[in-house]
Motif scaffolding. Structure first.
Motif, short mmCIF file in Angstrom:
data_model
loop_
_atom_site.label_atom_id
_atom_site.label_comp_id
_atom_site.label_asym_id
_atom_site.label_seq_id
_atom_site.Cartn_x
_atom_site.Cartn_y
_atom_site.Cartn_z
N ALA A 252 -14.23 -5.37 0.96
CA ALA A 252 -12.80 -4.95 0.98
C ALA A 252 -12.93 -4.52 -0.53
O ALA A 252 -13.59 -5.01 -1.54
N LYS A 253 -12.24 -3.26 -0.94
CA LYS A 253 -12.10 -2.60 -2.25
C LYS A 253 -13.48 -2.87 -2.79
O LYS A 253 -13.55 -2.80 -4.12
N VAL B 246 -10.83 1.46 2.61
CA VAL B 246 -11.31 0.93 1.36
C VAL B 246 -10.73 -0.27 0.92
O VAL B 246 -11.11 -1.15 0.67
N TRP B 247 -9.10 -0.39 1.33
CA TRP B 247 -8.41 -1.61 0.91
C TRP B 247 -8.84 -2.81 1.88
O TRP B 247 -9.32 -3.77 1.05
N LEU C 260 -8.88 -4.63 -7.91
CA LEU C 260 -8.44 -3.24 -7.77
C LEU C 260 -7.16 -3.14 -7.03
O LEU C 260 -6.79 -3.81 -6.40
N THR C 261 -6.08 -2.58 -7.94
CA THR C 261 -4.82 -2.23 -7.48
C THR C 261 -4.74 -1.21 -6.39
O THR C 261 -5.67 -0.22 -6.55
N SER C 262 -3.70 -1.13 -5.69
CA SER C 262 -3.81 0.13 -4.79
C SER C 262 -3.62 1.42 -5.30
O SER C 262 -4.10 2.30 -5.06
N ARG D 180 -14.56 -5.27 -5.53
CA ARG D 180 -13.71 -5.46 -6.86
C ARG D 180 -12.26 -6.03 -6.38
O ARG D 180 -11.39 -4.96 -6.37
N SER D 181 -12.04 -7.13 -5.92
CA SER D 181 -10.71 -7.63 -5.35
C SER D 181 -9.62 -7.30 -6.42
O SER D 181 -8.37 -7.36 -5.98
N ILE E 287 -7.06 2.32 -6.43
CA ILE E 287 -7.86 2.86 -5.03
C ILE E 287 -7.16 4.45 -4.74
O ILE E 287 -8.00 5.22 -4.28
N ASP F 284 0.64 -1.20 -0.09
CA ASP F 284 -0.18 -0.04 0.09
C ASP F 284 0.85 1.17 0.09
O ASP F 284 0.41 2.39 0.09
N CYS G 26 -18.02 2.09 -6.87
CA CYS G 26 -18.30 2.82 -5.74
C CYS G 26 -19.71 3.46 -5.77
O CYS G 26 -20.59 3.59 -4.67
#
Ligand code: HEC
Length: 160
Positions: A126-127, A113-114, A133-135, A130-131, A138, A56, A78
């Motif tokens: 989490a996210k 959010v993470w 999603l990259t840092s 949408r697992s 986000i 992160d 979101c």
């Protein structure tokens, strides 16, 4: 029979092996991610100890492109719960200055959010569910939200 008193019982090998394996995993993760991340999490999942590295600390620059990308992702992931206008729905309003999970600063919101908000009422996945999603994605979403909500403390420090 003569040596039996000095022998460890057979099951003792399992905790010993576990400690050794965890030690090696932690060492390897530290080695690989030492520049990127200092946060390493241990999670017990169904009785199995899992080592998770969190990347992160890769924070992208706050460019107009990043904010535009964040707006798109926000709509896709979101908006269903927080509203297209960010004024809330199933999830709370994100452009006022009231936080169910304070403080309202970017680094803290990133973690929410993470990880999701499992204790929320209702919980947030989490996210946003949408697992993949990259840092970086986000962070883009958070830059977009910050661009709409001037109350959020912009404490993100982009990587150089
Ligand atoms: C399935 C619905 C859902 C989705 C999708 C979702 N959220 Fe949430 N979110 C929630 C709920 C519900 C809460 C409030 C949980 C609680 O009671 O603390 C929340 C809380 C939050 C909070 C903390 C707000 C506060 O007042 O403390 C932030 C920030 C947030 N969400 C951002 C996002 C972002 C960014 C996305 C998209 C990546 C997203 N959420 C996707 C349902 C969702």
């Amino acid at each position: 029979m003569s040596n039996q008193k000095n022998q460890l019982p057979g099951w003792a090998i399992f905790p010993a092996a576990l400690v050794l394996i965890i030690g090696i995993l932690v060492g390897v993760y530290n080695k690989i991610f030492s520049k990127e991340s200092t946060a390493i999490q241990y999670k017990e999942v169904a009785g199995v100890l899992k080592v998770e590295a969190k990347l992160d600390l890769v924070i992208p620059p706050r460019t107009n492109d990043a904010i535009a990308g964040g707006e798109k992702l926000y709509s896709q992931v979101c908006a269903a719960c927080h509203g297209q206008d960010l004024k809330g729905g199933v999830g709370p309003n994100l452009i006022d200055n009231e936080w169910r999970n304070p403080p309202g600063k970017e680094t803290h919101l990133f973690k929410l959010v993470w990880n999701g908000i499992p204790n929320g009422n209702p919980p947030m996945p989490a996210k946003g569910g949408r697992s993949d999603l990259t840092s970086e994605q986000i962070w883009q979403i958070l830059y977009y939200i910050s661009s709409k909500n001037k109350n959020i403390e912009k404490d993100a420090v982009p990587n150089q």
